[in-house]
Enzyme design. Structure first.
Site, mmCIF file in Angstrom:
data_model
loop_
_atom_site.group_PDB
_atom_site.id
_atom_site.type_symbol
_atom_site.label_atom_id
_atom_site.label_comp_id
_atom_site.label_asym_id
_atom_site.label_seq_id
_atom_site.Cartn_x
_atom_site.Cartn_y
_atom_site.Cartn_z
ATOM 1 N N LEU A 1 0.828 -1.210 0.000
ATOM 2 C CA LEU A 1 0.000 0.000 0.000
ATOM 3 C C LEU A 1 0.861 1.257 0.000
ATOM 4 O O LEU A 1 1.727 1.430 0.871
ATOM 5 C CB LEU A 1 -0.901 0.015 1.234
ATOM 6 N N ASP A 2 0.630 2.129 -0.950
ATOM 7 C CA ASP A 2 1.198 3.467 -0.912
ATOM 8 C C ASP A 2 0.546 4.234 0.245
ATOM 9 O O ASP A 2 -0.541 3.862 0.716
ATOM 10 C CB ASP A 2 0.932 4.156 -2.249
ATOM 11 N N LEU A 3 1.189 5.301 0.683
ATOM 12 C CA LEU A 3 0.661 6.079 1.808
ATOM 13 C C LEU A 3 0.004 7.377 1.324
ATOM 14 O O LEU A 3 -1.221 7.517 1.354
ATOM 15 C CB LEU A 3 1.779 6.385 2.797
#
Length: 250
Positions: A26-28
């Site tokens: 997951l990207d933030l």
């Protein structure tokens, strides 16, 4: 926008082996969290500190996601001042602007559903790892990861690990050392910018794009995202279908 922490998730079972599990990276910024206020304010400060004209708001939003030492020189910062710009940015960002951040609506329910479906979640961000860990705790994201902050992977402050591809390599190597070794078909990156797609492709990993982030119209599609979802509920549905398909083929 003040940072808002996620409500405590239900307890998730720990797994002793995850070689066959589906792994979601997951990207933030722009994917889980609306981090624009703190980032934009810090970029404005950096330009002012160097005595340079501050770009317009639409340009400033383009700083969210890619490495800063790539973005500053594209927008008027001379090459010999990029290091100073990054330093000025990090000074105010680390001092408190990183908390001017909030989870997007629906993200806590999304993460709960993905964990409940048996997916392993890890954070993979181009943000420096020490700052990403602070934000993960502040927003409660770490509670949804299999090993908490041990599953937060980011860039290094010295620039030796900087691109999304570098971060993904670091995540996969570290997880592999713990026995988490799914093949590329069982891994998916979730992000909001083209560099998420390209970084994943460098490891033969598919990327699902999210439409609520900071990409330009059509950016994710042109980069090769396998799907672009409109909201967190659709993300749960797409990832759930992928996991079911992979497991049925196993």
């Amino acid at each position: 926008m003040a940072g808002v922490t996620a409500p405590p998730p239900p307890p998730f079972p720990r797994r002793t082996s995850a070689a066959g599990d589906d792994l979601v990276l997951l990207d933030l910024d722009g994917t889980l969290a609306d981090s624009a206020p703190g980032i934009v304010a810090s970029v404005r400060h950096a330009y002012a500190a160097l005595g340079l004209a501050v770009p317009p708001d639409d340009v400033l939003r383009g700083f969210i996601g890619p490495p800063l030492d790539d973005t500053f020189p594209r927008h008027g910062v001379p090459a010999d001042q990029v290091g100073a710009a990054v330093g000025a940015y990090r000074e105010v960002y680390a001092a408190g602007n990183l908390y001017d951040n909030a989870l997007f609506p629906g993200i806590p329910a999304c993460l709960t559903a993905l964990r409940g479906a048996g997916l392993r979640l890890a954070l993979a961000t181009s943000k420096p790892e020490p700052m990403a860990r602070r934000i993960a705790v502040h927003l409660g994201i770490d509670a949804y990861l299999e090993r908490g902050l041990d599953d937060v992977f980011g860039a290094t402050l010295d620039g030796t690990r900087r691109s999304k591809g570098d971060v993904i390599a670091h995540a996969l190597t570290t997880l592999g050392s713990r026995g988490v070794t799914p093949d590329a078909a069982h891994i998916v990156m979730v992000g909001d910018r083209e560099h998420d797609v390209h970084g994943a492709a460098g490891h033969q990993i598919a990327c699902v794009g999210v439409a609520w982030g900071y990409a330009e119209p059509g950016e994710l599609e042109r980069a090769g995202a396998i799907a672009v979802v409109a909201d967190p509920a659709e993300l749960v549905a797409v990832l759930g279908r992928r996991a079911t398909s992979r497991r049925s083929d196993a």
